[in-house]
Structure formats: structure tokens, C-alpha cells
Design an enzyme around this catalytic site. Structure first.
Site, PDB file in Angstrom:
ATOM      1  N   GLU A 218       0.749  -1.185  -0.037  1.00 22.48           N
ATOM      2  CA  GLU A 218      -0.123   0.085   0.025  1.00 22.48           C
ATOM      3  C   GLU A 218       1.162   1.168  -0.100  1.00 22.48           C
ATOM      4  O   GLU A 218       0.491   2.220  -0.568  1.00 22.48           O
ATOM      5  CB  GLU A 218      -1.189  -0.134   0.992  1.00 22.48           C
TER       6      GLU A 218
ATOM      7  N   GLU B  88      -4.326  -9.271   3.430  1.00 21.70           N
ATOM      8  CA  GLU B  88      -5.049  -9.054   4.554  1.00 21.70           C
ATOM      9  C   GLU B  88      -6.210 -10.092   4.746  1.00 21.70           C
ATOM     10  O   GLU B  88      -6.607 -10.255   5.789  1.00 21.70           O
ATOM     11  CB  GLU B  88      -5.367  -7.530   4.608  1.00 21.70           C
TER      12      GLU B  88
HETATM   13  N1  3HC Z   1       3.774  -8.471  11.491  1.00 22.14           N
HETATM   14  C1  3HC Z   1       4.334  -8.802  12.725  1.00 22.14           C
HETATM   15  N2  3HC Z   1       5.287  -9.988  12.608  1.00 22.14           N
HETATM   16  C2  3HC Z   1       5.510 -10.461  11.449  1.00 22.14           C
HETATM   17  C3  3HC Z   1       4.903 -10.171  10.368  1.00 22.14           C
HETATM   18  C4  3HC Z   1       4.080  -8.828  10.395  1.00 22.14           C
HETATM   19  N3  3HC Z   1       3.411  -8.485   9.367  1.00 22.14           N
HETATM   20  N4  3HC Z   1       5.211 -10.742   9.254  1.00 22.14           N
HETATM   21  C5  3HC Z   1       6.127 -11.803   9.892  1.00 22.14           C
HETATM   22  N5  3HC Z   1       6.186 -11.429  11.027  1.00 22.14           N
HETATM   23  C6  3HC Z   1       7.168 -12.143  11.931  1.00 22.14           C
HETATM   24  C7  3HC Z   1       6.749 -13.715  12.308  1.00 22.14           C
HETATM   25  O1  3HC Z   1       5.769 -13.753  13.209  1.00 22.14           O
HETATM   26  C8  3HC Z   1       7.999 -14.236  12.707  1.00 22.14           C
HETATM   27  O2  3HC Z   1       8.420 -14.044  14.023  1.00 22.14           O
HETATM   28  P1  3HC Z   1       9.065 -14.818  14.897  1.00 22.14           P
HETATM   29  O3  3HC Z   1      10.350 -15.191  14.264  1.00 22.14           O
HETATM   30  O4  3HC Z   1       9.090 -14.351  16.272  1.00 22.14           O
HETATM   31  O5  3HC Z   1       8.207 -16.156  15.127  1.00 22.14           O
HETATM   32  C9  3HC Z   1       9.141 -13.632  11.797  1.00 22.14           C
HETATM   33  O6  3HC Z   1       8.362 -12.230  11.306  1.00 22.14           O
HETATM   34  C10 3HC Z   1       9.381 -14.290  10.515  1.00 22.14           C
HETATM   35  O7  3HC Z   1       8.075 -14.572   9.873  1.00 22.14           O
HETATM   36  P2  3HC Z   1       8.013 -16.056   9.080  1.00 22.14           P
HETATM   37  O8  3HC Z   1       8.648 -17.118   9.932  1.00 22.14           O
HETATM   38  O9  3HC Z   1       6.893 -16.048   8.330  1.00 22.14           O
HETATM   39  O10 3HC Z   1       9.155 -15.470   7.871  1.00 22.14           O
HETATM   40  P3  3HC Z   1       9.291 -15.940   6.491  1.00 22.14           P
HETATM   41  O11 3HC Z   1      10.594 -15.749   5.989  1.00 22.14           O
HETATM   42  O12 3HC Z   1       8.841 -17.639   6.179  1.00 22.14           O
HETATM   43  O13 3HC Z   1       8.157 -15.111   5.621  1.00 22.14           O
HETATM   44  C11 3HC Z   1       6.662 -13.135   5.185  1.00 22.14           C
HETATM   45  C12 3HC Z   1       7.984 -13.789   5.709  1.00 22.14           C
HETATM   46  C13 3HC Z   1       6.577 -13.502   3.721  1.00 22.14           C
HETATM   47  C14 3HC Z   1       6.770 -11.678   5.577  1.00 22.14           C
HETATM   48  C15 3HC Z   1       5.710 -13.830   6.042  1.00 22.14           C
HETATM   49  O14 3HC Z   1       5.959 -13.641   7.312  1.00 22.14           O
HETATM   50  C16 3HC Z   1       4.515 -13.299   5.974  1.00 22.14           C
HETATM   51  O15 3HC Z   1       3.656 -13.653   5.187  1.00 22.14           O
HETATM   52  N6  3HC Z   1       3.901 -12.180   6.843  1.00 22.14           N
HETATM   53  C17 3HC Z   1       2.754 -11.662   6.849  1.00 22.14           C
HETATM   54  C18 3HC Z   1       2.440 -10.754   5.817  1.00 22.14           C
HETATM   55  C19 3HC Z   1       0.876 -10.308   6.029  1.00 22.14           C
HETATM   56  O16 3HC Z   1       0.034 -10.752   6.225  1.00 22.14           O
HETATM   57  N7  3HC Z   1       1.050  -8.926   5.904  1.00 22.14           N
HETATM   58  C20 3HC Z   1      -0.037  -8.045   6.088  1.00 22.14           C
HETATM   59  C21 3HC Z   1      -0.007  -7.476   7.400  1.00 22.14           C
HETATM   60  S1  3HC Z   1      -1.684  -6.626   7.814  1.00 22.14           S
HETATM   61  C22 3HC Z   1      -1.502  -5.325   6.961  1.00 22.14           C
HETATM   62  O17 3HC Z   1      -0.498  -4.747   6.201  1.00 22.14           O
HETATM   63  C23 3HC Z   1      -2.879  -4.451   7.323  1.00 22.14           C
HETATM   64  C24 3HC Z   1      -2.687  -3.323   6.477  1.00 22.14           C
HETATM   65  O18 3HC Z   1      -3.512  -3.208   5.164  1.00 22.14           O
HETATM   66  C25 3HC Z   1      -2.993  -1.835   7.210  1.00 22.14           C
END
Ligand code: 3HC
Length: 714
Positions: free
Chosen positions: A114, A134
């Protein structure tokens, strides 16, 4: 001229190259856009905007990615007043007259994309991945994504009045799918793809400085028929579709309202969602999955062993399914079976599964060929002597399994891990047949193994930390959700299932029918009810497991045994609790079974009564919760969120309810205990069954939750 000014101990690095300010997000592990990072970005942005020597601003990310999006941790409680978020960052960008470029290396997800969409230009490196996931968290893109993505894609795909682009945007957001660099460039999300995204972004910023290409100024149209169709294709609001419907509403608002009003509308919808039960459940599950690999109390930094090859004993449905899981992960696998007919059936099963996937367009023909050839069939143990891991998937009988373990121990190289796919039996007893009990572990796949995501990793009393860590790493490689379980009859999932099934059968005896009970559980959100599931898995299978189960401290229902005696094993015999006409999977009520149940009630002296659906759901789900609490207390599960993952991925518990233990937390443990006591007080209810588990009673008394409970009680 190169000027560098790096500020210490900051989550944002600022650097200026030839009048271009580069702001690099640097908050390991994923540069999540939390309040502190956002506050720092805003500070840096304001400084850059105020600096007349800065002509353009580039956003980049450290740690191998642009950013994983908003910090999901911050959605678990209301934000403190005055805290900054990604919307504030984007508002600062939007207000500025400078030119902005996003340099996307690795993932740019959610709020991160975004932010990129609010920039004038976007450049990706070859490994860029962009997405608005999301929806997978029960949310909608809440920082302008629903407003900017349709605008951008409509403008970049102008055919048919830009409607194709709007459809692409809707699809991408409703599926939460991310796109790689090539796809994103093809769709028009990225303006360019280059080897070094930052270098290319700086170049672009130099040539484009002073120009503006703000997506917020684009307009687009969406047809009512398109949104109506989208509403029709997602699940109903109360069945996990809440976020999807609101997302479609937000896109509709984007086409109808002036940008700033559309943005405000999106924000209101986001705020509603973030507090909703389904979003809280999805966020709980997001963190639950990330906890999976964490095993408490390991002796030091234990590294997994490398697994280069595998074998499976038994070419039945389960064995061949497991073999395909390895082949899918690119690990060569041999299947050993002495029965030539079984081998032929196994071979045909694998070939037809992959052919089916090619026909459905899921995999390419050459991939199918490589996977099919990745599975070898062999006839004796000598042929698998060198594999790194073997999984026994033979008949569920301790006697047979012990023989297999003794033979495997003799045949396999030292160091190889010996695993059992048993769904209930004692791993220690199997390990006792070997000279390497430390290298024995349970790997309980769920049928069909190549589809179901759950893998219970059963830790025997001698299983070494190295074996356990290897099994956990293997689960990840096999793309399974590997949940560690203690070695207790039925492990986590089936142990709880027995209580659920017990209660469903008691409800039959008291007055309900299989159809009514299955209907009530489907309304709760399960894809099938307990009796449809029994018919699918096989009443004979359940019956045989019950013979090996430790004797229950309370009476058990005999209805399933009566059906077993009549040869009604379920779908495979066309009859079980239900009738399956002409090989169809649709269950049809059988009045004969209802009569059989009524006869059982009579035999037991139970006066049948009218049972409400609410009572059915309450008793089946609360039976799960009470046993789940015992499982945590006994140390069989490491944490309550593991139980939730087991029930979700192995037994169809509805994801939007977060799993049985999360459901209990949301209900309030105090209320759960009160209900358990009221069920126990009903005439005929067995007090032993409904006595609240001590852990549940204690947490309820303390006003605590299962999620917050850490560690074993003293
Ligand atoms: N917020 C907080 N923590 C997050 C995070 C996030 N968005 N994304 C990843 N983390 C943390 C995980 O909890 C993990 O923490 P830990 O080591 O303490 O367990 C660490 O980061 C590593 O994550 P992964 O094990 O998943 O690492 P990968 O390398 O396999 O994957 C990633 C990385 C592709 C970024 C994956 O973590 C992911 O898909 N994350 C979520 C992405 C997501 O859903 N984003 C949208 C958020 S909501 C949003 O943005 C709202 C907006 O519209 C206002």
C-alpha cells in the site's frame, strides 16, 4: 556527488545520493510497519520533504525484503492514543509535492504494498513479490489498498473500460495471493524490474524528479454486476466471509466516492474488521503457525540432520500418499511392499493422482513426470538401507508394527530415523524393538496425506532432541504443519476426537439423529459432521482402534459396534450411519439406523427427548475443549495454539473460529466451566466426563485464558 548520512540505532536508514533521499526500512526480521517504525519514517519523510536539495524520495527495505506489512502484533489490542501507523506514513507521502519511488526487493505485502502504491513509481528486483494478503488475516487492505489497486490496474489495463484491471485487483485482494516480479510487471503494479531495485529506483527518481503519477488521481468504474458476482462467490459473512464482503464494499466505494471519502470508508470497514472474531481468530492462527517450530527446553542449539532420501513401508493408500508428499518436496522416496497387487495399486494411484493434477492445470506435465519417477517401488529392506528417514505405514496393529521396526533397525544404516505413521499407538513400544530408540519418532500424516496439511510429530520418551528437530524441519520442507505431540494414546487429535465422537453418540441415544447432529455441526462450520466423518474414515477403522484404546473410565456407546457387526463400514460399503446411493458421497438418511438407535435407547432405559441444535454443538465442542485442557495439563501438547492447529488442519474445525481452545478463550473460560457444570447436572450425564479439567477450572477461576497460559502447572 555522493553524500551519506546514516543515523545510528534507528529502524530507518537515510542516505542521499545526488539529491535522491533513500529511506531504508530496517526492522528485523521483516521490517514490519509497527508504530515505532512508522513514527521514524514520518520523521525522516518530513525532513526530506522540507529539504529543498532533495528532489525525490526512494523507499527501500533491508533484511532481504521490502516489508511484511503492518505489524500484526499491534492488531491484538487497541493502539495507544497518538501512535503512528502506516496510514499516517502514506498520508505524509500523499500530501507531498516530491516524487516518490518504491524499490521492492523481496516481499512487499499488505501495508508495504500500500505504501508502494502511494508512490509515483514502483521498481522491483527479480525476486520481488507483492501482495495484499490481509484477507487471510480476516481483514481488508486498510491503508488505501482497496482504493489504489483497482485505480492502478484499471488504468494499466484499459481494455473494456479498465474493467479487466478492476477484476484483477478484486481477485488478487480476495484471494490474498502475492505476485512475482514478472506477473506484477505484466499487471502494471511494477513499472520496471531490474537486477538492483534500489539502483534502478534511484535512476528513475533522477529522471522523473518533479513529475507526479499519483494513483489517487486516477478514476475507474466498477459494474454492479461485477460486485454482485463477487459477493456471490465468497462465503457468507457468518461462515468466514465477513472480510471478503467488506472488501468488495470498499472497492465499490472507491469507484463511487471521491478518493478521500473512499479512503475514510475503507478505514471504517478496516476498524470494524480488526475487532471482529474472525480477524482475531486468523491473527491467532498466524502466530500459532509461527510458534510451531519452537520446541521449548531443548538441550542447547540443536541442528536438524539433512534428509536427502526417504522410504515408506506399505504401498496402501496412506503409504503412497506419504510417498507423494516426499516426491512433491523433491525428496527421492522408495516404497517398500511385498504384495505385488498392492504395489500395482499404489503405482496406479500415484500416476492417476499426478495425471489428475495435470488435467486440472495444477502442475505441468514434466513436473508430474518427475514426481511420478521420484517414487520407486522396491521389494526388500536391503534396497532402502541407505535412506535418511523411513516411515512405516502398515496396518494399525502393534504386533505388525513391532515386527517392521525390528526389521528396519537391522536393515537401515546407523543414524537413519525410523518413524511410524500410527494414528494412536505407543511409539515407545515400537522403539523398544530397535537399538536406536533416540532415532524413533511418530510422523502421523492425515488422509489423504498428499492433501491434508497436518502432521503430528510424536515424541517418544527416548526420542532425541536432534530427531525431534529434524522431524520439525522435515515437516516444514514437506509443507506440512508439524505439531509436536506427546506419546499418549491418540496423540492430540484422535485423543480429542474420541471425546467428540463419544458425545455425538450419547446425543444419539438421548434423542437426536445422525442427520440432525451432522447438520448442527456443519452449521457451526465443520465441512462434515461426526457421522459423515465416521462413514468416510470407516466405521471398521474406528471400531478396531477402539479395541486397542485404554478402557474408558465411563460407559461407551455401542451404536457404532452394532453397525460394524452388520458390515456397515461407511462410504466404502455404501452404508454406515447413512446410505450412499450408487457410489455417491452425499449421505442419505437411513430410517433403519434411526430405528437401531431408538432400540439402543430403549435397551439402555433412556427416554428419548427433543434435542436442540445448540445443545448438540455445545456438548460436542465442550467435550473437545475439556479434553484439550487435559492434553495441555498432561504435557501432551506444548501449547493451546498447537491444539487449535491440529483441529483446524486435521479435523475441519472452522478457521474463522480459531480452533477449539481459542473458541473457549473467546467464550470466556468462566462461562465454559459454568456450562460444563450445567451439563453435568442434567439427569443421566456422567459426572466423570463433564468434570472441568483441573487446568480449565484453575484458569477460569483466575480469569485467565488458554492462550496466555505458558508452562506446565505445578
Ligand atoms: N507483523 C508482525 N510480525 C510479522 C509479520 C507482520 N506483518 N510478518 C512476519 N512477522 C514475524 C513472524 O511472526 C516471525 O516472527 P518470529 O520469528 O518471532 O516467529 C518472523 O516475522 C518471521 O516470519 P516467517 O517465519 O513467516 O518468515 P518467512 O521468511 O517465512 O516469511 C513473510 C516472511 C512472507 C513476510 C511472512 O512472514 C508473511 O507472510 N507475513 C505476513 C504478511 C502479511 O500478512 N502482511 C499483511 C499485514 S496486515 C496489513 O498490512 C494491514 C494493512 O492493510 C493496514
Amino acid at each position: 556527488m555522493l553524500q551519506t548520512e546514516t543515523r545510528p540505532a534507528s529502524l530507518v536508514r537515510a542516505e542521499t545520493r545526488d539529491g535522491i533521499r533513500i529511506l531504508t526500512l530496517d526492522s528485523p526480521p521483516v521490517n514490519a510497519l509497527g508504530s515505532r517504525l512508522c513514527a521514524e519514517v514520518i520523521r525522516e519523510l518530513e525532513a526530506a520533504i522540507a529539504d529543498s536539495a532533495v528532489t525525490a524520495i526512494v523507499f527501500a527495505g533491508a533484511n532481504g525484503l521490502f516489508s511484511g506489512g503492518a505489524d500484526v502484533n499491534e492488531f491484538q489490542a487497541p493502539p495507544p492514543p497518538g501512535s503512528k501507523n502506516i496510514r499516517d506514513v502514506i498520508a505524509t507521502v500523499e500530501k507531498s509535492d516530491k516524487t516518490f519511488v518504491a524499490a521492492i526487493d523481496g516481499n512487499a505485502l499488505g501495508g508495504a504494498l500500500e505504501l508502494a502504491l502511494a508512490c509515483d513509481y514502483r521498481v522491483g528486483s527479480n525476486n520481488a513479490r507483492v501482495g495484499l494478503p490481509e484477507i487471510l488475516l480476516g481483514l481488508l487492505p486498510g491503508a488505501g489498498g482497496t482504493q489504489r489497486l483497482p485505480r492502478l490496474l484499471s488504468a494499466r489495463n484499459p481494455m473494456n473500460n479498465g474493467l479487466a484491471g478492476v477484476q484483477m485487483a478484486l481477485d488478487m485482494m480476495l484471494k490474498g495471493e502475492s505476485k512475482n516480479a514478472t506477473q506484477a510487471k505484466g499487471m502494471g503494479i511494477l513499472d520496471d524490474v531490474a537486477l538492483g531495485a534500489v539502483e534502478r529506483a534511484v535512476e528513475l527518481a533522477k529522471t522523473k524528479a518533479g513529475t507526479k503519477a499519483r494513483v489517487s488521481r486516477f478514476t475507474f468504474i466498477v459494474l454492479p454486476s461485477m460486485t454482485a458476482m463477487a459477493h456471490g462467490m465468497v462465503p457468507p459473512e457468518e461462515r468466514g466471509g465477513l472480510a471478503a464482503h467488506k472488501l468488495i464494499d470498499a472497492v465499490e466505494a472507491a469507484s463511487e466516492m471521491e478518493f478521500k471519502y473512499g479512503l475514510a470508508h475503507e478505514r471504517r470497514l478496516f476498524e470494524e474488521l480488526v475487532r471482529s472474531g474472525p480477524a482475531q481468530a486468523a491473527i491467532h492462527l498466524f502466530f500459532a503457525e509461527r510458534e510451531l517450530g519452537k520446541i521449548p527446553n531443548l538441550a542447547g542449539d540443536v541442528k536438524p540432520k539433512e534428509i536427502k532420501s526417504a522410504a515408506v513401508v506399505g504401498a496402501g493408500t496412506m503409504g503412497t500418499g506419504i510417498a507423494m508428499v516426499f516426491a512433491n518436496a523433491g525428496i527421492p522416496v522408495s516404497v517398500i511392499d511385498v504384495n505385488p497387487e498392492q504395489v500395482e495399486r499404489g503405482r496406479a494411484n500415484i500416476a492417476s493422482t499426478y495425471e489428475g493434477q495435470v488435467k486440472k492445470g495444477r502442475i505441468a506435465a514434466d513436473v508430474a513426470k518427475a514426481r511420478t519417477e521420484g517414487v520407486k517401488f522396491v521389494g526388500d529392506y536391503a534396497a532402502i538401507a541407505d535412506v535418511d528417514v523411513v516411515i512405516e505405514a502398515v496396518f494399525e496393529s502393534m504386533k505388525v508394527k513391532k515386527e517392521v521396526f525390528a526389521a528396519l533397525d537391522k536393515a537401515l544404516k546407523p543414524g537413519a530415523i525410523l518413524a511410524s505413521n500410527t494414528s494412536t499407538l505407543d511409539i515407545d513400544e515400537m522403539a523398544s524393538m530397535t537399538s536406536r530408540p533416540g532415532q524413533v519418532v511418530g510422523l502421523h500424516f492425515f488422509a489423504p496425506a498428499n492433501i491434508m496439511q497436518l502432521l503430528e510429530i510424536v515424541r517418544g520418551k527416548s526420542t532425541s532432541d536432534e530427531t525431534l528437530v529434524t522431524a520439525t524441519a522435515l515437516a516444514k520442507r514437506l509443507r506440512k504443519k508439524g505439531v509436536v505431540s506427546g506419546n499418549a494414546f491418540g496423540f492430540i487429535g484422535n485423543r480429542m476426537l474420541f471425546d467428540y465422537i463419544r458425545e455425538a453418540n450419547f446425543l444419539l441415544e438421548e434423542g437426536a439423529t445422525p442427520m440432525q447432529i451432522d447438520g448442527a455441526m456443519k452449521d457451526f462450520g465443520f465441512p462434515m459432521g461426526p457421522f459423515g466423518m465416521s462413514d468416510l474414515s470407516g466405521i471398521d477403522v474406528f471400531y478396531k482402534i477402539s479395541l486397542e484404546a485404554p478402557k474408558a473410565p465411563y460407559r461407551t456407546s455401542e451404536i457404532a459396534a452394532r453397525l460394524y457387526e452388520q458390515g456397515r463400514y461407511g462410504q466404502k460399503t455404501g452404508k454406515g450411519f447413512f446410505i450412499y446411493e450408487d457410489g455417491k458421497r452425499e449421505p442419505v438418511e437411513d430410517p433403519g439406523v434411526n430405528d437401531l438407535i431408538a432400540a439402543e435407547s430403549k435397551r439402555l432405559g433412556i427416554k428419548r427427548r427433543r434435542i436442540k441444535d445448540e445443545e448438540i454443538v455445545e456438548r460436542c465442542i465442550y467435550a473437545l475443549i475439556n479434553e484439550g485442557a487435559r492434553i495441555i495439563e498432561d504435557g501432551i501438547a506444548q501449547r493451546s495454539s498447537d491444539i487449535d492447529l491440529v483441529y483446524l488442519n486435521g479435523y475441519g474445525f472452522p478457521a474463522y473460529r480459531g480452533g477449539p481452545m481459542f473458541f473457549a478463550d473467546q467464550t470466556g473460560l468462566h462461562d465454559v466451566v459454568r456450562t460444563l457444570k450445567s451439563i453435568a447436572a442434567q439427569p443421566g450425564s456422567d459426572l466423570g466426563v463433564w468434570t472441568p479439567a483441573p487446568l480449565l477450572a484453575r484458569l477460569a477461576h483466575q480469569g485467565q485464558t488458554f492462550s496466555a497460559f505458558k508452562g506446565q502447572p505445578k
